[in-house]
Design an enzyme around this catalytic site. Structure first.
Site, PDB file in Angstrom:
ATOM      1  CG  HIS A 254      -2.170  -1.027   1.231  1.00  0.00           C
ATOM      2  ND1 HIS A 254      -2.749  -1.104  -0.049  1.00  0.00           N
ATOM      3  CD2 HIS A 254      -2.183  -1.881   2.179  1.00  0.00           C
ATOM      4  CE1 HIS A 254      -3.605  -2.158   0.240  1.00  0.00           C
ATOM      5  NE2 HIS A 254      -3.406  -2.692   1.636  1.00  0.00           N
TER       6      HIS A 254
ATOM      7  CG  ASP B  58      -2.890  -8.197   0.506  1.00  0.00           C
ATOM      8  OD1 ASP B  58      -2.220  -8.319   1.100  1.00  0.00           O
ATOM      9  OD2 ASP B  58      -3.870  -7.460   0.263  1.00  0.00           O
TER      10      ASP B  58
ATOM     11  CG  HIS C  77      -6.562  -5.283   1.536  1.00  0.00           C
ATOM     12  ND1 HIS C  77      -5.999  -6.240   1.975  1.00  0.00           N
ATOM     13  CD2 HIS C  77      -7.935  -5.202   1.754  1.00  0.00           C
ATOM     14  CE1 HIS C  77      -7.044  -6.565   3.075  1.00  0.00           C
ATOM     15  NE2 HIS C  77      -8.153  -5.791   2.941  1.00  0.00           N
TER      16      HIS C  77
ATOM     17  CG  ASP D 281      -4.800  -9.997   2.590  1.00  0.00           C
ATOM     18  OD1 ASP D 281      -4.696 -10.234   1.628  1.00  0.00           O
ATOM     19  OD2 ASP D 281      -4.526  -8.907   3.161  1.00  0.00           O
TER      20      ASP D 281
HETATM   21  C1  9RB Z   1     -11.046   2.919   6.253  1.00  0.00           C
HETATM   22  C2  9RB Z   1      -9.942   2.689   6.771  1.00  0.00           C
HETATM   23  C3  9RB Z   1      -8.589  -0.495   6.317  1.00  0.00           C
HETATM   24  C4  9RB Z   1      -7.104  -0.560   6.412  1.00  0.00           C
HETATM   25  C5  9RB Z   1      -6.069  -1.480   5.990  1.00  0.00           C
HETATM   26  C6  9RB Z   1      -6.794  -2.861   5.587  1.00  0.00           C
HETATM   27  C7  9RB Z   1      -6.087  -3.800   5.064  1.00  0.00           C
HETATM   28  C8  9RB Z   1      -4.790  -3.778   4.725  1.00  0.00           C
HETATM   29  C9  9RB Z   1      -4.071  -4.741   4.026  1.00  0.00           C
HETATM   30  C10 9RB Z   1      -8.261  -2.949   5.436  1.00  0.00           C
HETATM   31  C11 9RB Z   1      -8.969  -1.910   5.738  1.00  0.00           C
HETATM   32  C12 9RB Z   1      -9.652   3.840   7.442  1.00  0.00           C
HETATM   33  C13 9RB Z   1     -11.657   1.838   5.599  1.00  0.00           C
HETATM   34  C14 9RB Z   1      -8.052   4.357   8.166  1.00  0.00           C
HETATM   35  O1  9RB Z   1      -4.084  -5.970   4.540  1.00  0.00           O
HETATM   36  N1  9RB Z   1      -3.468  -4.744   3.034  1.00  0.00           N
HETATM   37  O2  9RB Z   1      -2.905  -5.637   2.231  1.00  0.00           O
HETATM   38  N2  9RB Z   1      -9.524   0.398   6.657  1.00  0.00           N
HETATM   39  N3  9RB Z   1      -9.137   1.463   6.911  1.00  0.00           N
HETATM   40  N4  9RB Z   1     -10.428   4.685   7.208  1.00  0.00           N
HETATM   41  N5  9RB Z   1     -11.453   4.065   6.644  1.00  0.00           N
HETATM   42  C15 9RB Z   1     -12.768   4.790   6.355  1.00  0.00           C
HETATM   43 ZN    ZN Z   2      -4.302  -6.890   2.241  1.00  0.00          ZN
END
Ligand code: 9RB
Ligand code: ZN
Length: 369
Positions: A143, A180, A182, A268
């Site tokens: 990311h 991944d 995401h 994931d």
């Molecule tokens: C949301 C936010 C997240 C942040 C990180 C992940 C996974 C990362 C990963 C999933 C959801 C924030 C939706 C901050 O594993 N990457 O490979 N959510 N983060 N603010 N908001 C509205």
């Molecule tokens: Zn991820």
């Protein structure tokens, strides 16, 4: 056949604090908890499974080193590197950039060891010290764009290693396959205008970052066509993931003819993950690894370096990662004891809407050449 494998105990000491995801705040009902969702224990459990199962005896153990500032700066801005260094010296550490990616004192050194771990495995594959390899690093990287960390990532480990492979080792073309769950937004952005690095991200449609990872994001300038997103609907299982790998990723790699394939290997998409809604089992991960390995043997002598990304189920991540590493090594020592739980769930066969998403992404392969 030699498969390299890299883990360092210091990765397991990455301190993600006691926030669940957002910083704990009793005023709004956010309780602290002993484990942040991205706690390093999940990766440590994967490493211990590799050891206890005996798989370690079939692997060539590699040691990470710290990535140098010069190496980080090939992918990151000086401001980002300096900020992480500064916050890492604070008694309570700091955050990679988005308020949900905490690290403790000394987090800079752990993050440089993660980037250096990716470098070591990529270097070893490129130099032919190993045929392929797995860097089980923590924290994750995909990311992080040039200027910040985000989504638990501090430095973009895979991108730092790919930049070095290109600029120092002289590897002409590299493909990054990011499975991944995401979107690999950081890697996409670092190589956005670079036609020598094909970035492919197979992910759950609009999961994280929000509103990112569309098929329309294809790169710019000379890099146009060399970024390929495959957004899959929630609920996609082994059938959908294998169809996407076979019908989009494999043809894209054939069209691009890379000299090296780097897999940004997040666990994931697994059926038990708390941060996504896909249904992949160890069988799916095994199959995806085999497909990438087969096409890499066809186009670049099997040069595949896998770099760990996300994965948040302490129960199931170890078995999914284990399946990838076993496949790289070409051995099968142990059955997945949790397969009866996840393999029997309805939803593993390719559904028409999943096929439609893949077929749409497959049309972008024509832009690679
Ligand atoms: C949301 C936010 C997240 C942040 C990180 C992940 C996974 C990362 C990963 C999933 C959801 C924030 C939706 C901050 O594993 N990457 O490979 N959510 N983060 N603010 N908001 C509205
Ligand atoms: Zn991820």
């Amino acid at each position: 056949m030699t498969t390299g494998y890299l883990w360092h105990e210091l990765y397991g000491w990455g301190d993600t604090g006691s926030a669940p995801l957002f910083p704990a705040d009793p005023g709004i009902g956010l309780q602290p908890i002993s484990h942040h969702v991205a706690h390093a224990d999940t990766k440590r459990r994967m490493h211990e499974l590799v050891v206890v199962s005996g798989l370690i005896d079939h692997l060539h153990r590699l040691q990470p080193r710290h990535a140098s500032e010069e190496e980080l700066l090939r992918a990151h801005t000086p401001e980002h590197v300096e900020r992480i260094q500064r916050e890492s010296r604070q008694p309570k550490g700091g955050d990679a950039g988005d308020g949900i990616s905490p690290f403790g004192k000394g987090g800079y050194e752990i993050a440089t060891l993660a980037a250096g771990g990716a470098i070591e495995v990529v270097d070893a594959v490129v130099q032919g010290r190993i045929d392929n390899g797995y860097a089980l690093v923590h924290p994750c990287g995909h990311h992080a764009p040039a200027h910040t960390g985000m989504g638990f990532c501090v430095f973009n480990n895979a991108a730092v290693a790919v930049k070095r492979a290109r600029e120092v080792l002289g590897v002409p073309k590299v493909a990054v396959v990011d499975w991944d769950v995401h979107h690999g937004n950081g890697t996409q952005s670092i190589f956005w205008d670079d036609p020598s690095v094909l970035t492919i991200s197979l992910h759950q449609d609009r999961c994280f970052p929000p509103n990112s990872g569309f098929g329309s994001e294809r790169g710019e300038g000379a890099g146009h066509g060399y970024n390929l997103n495959i957004p899959m609907p929630p609920g996609t299982g082994d059938g959908g993931y294998l169809y996407a790998t076979e019908n989009v990723i494999v043809p894209a790699l054939r069209a691009f003819q890379p000299d090296l394939v780097v897999v940004a290997s997040g666990m994931d998409p697994n059926a038990m993950d708390p941060l996504a809604r896909q249904l992949v089992t160890s069988r799916g991960f095994r199959g995806m690894t085999q497909l990438v390995l087969d096409v890499a043997r066809e186009v670049c002598g099997g040069k595949v370096a896998m770099v760990q990304e996300g994965g948040y189920s302490p129960y199931y991540v170890p078995f999914c990662g284990y399946a990838c590493i076993e496949t790289l090594a070409g051995v099968q020592l142990m059955e997945d004891p949790l397969f009866p739980v996840v393999g029997g769930m309805y939803g593993h066969d390719l559904e028409p809407h999943q096929k439609a998403a893949c077929d749409q992404a497959a049309e972008l392969v024509a832009g690679i050449g």
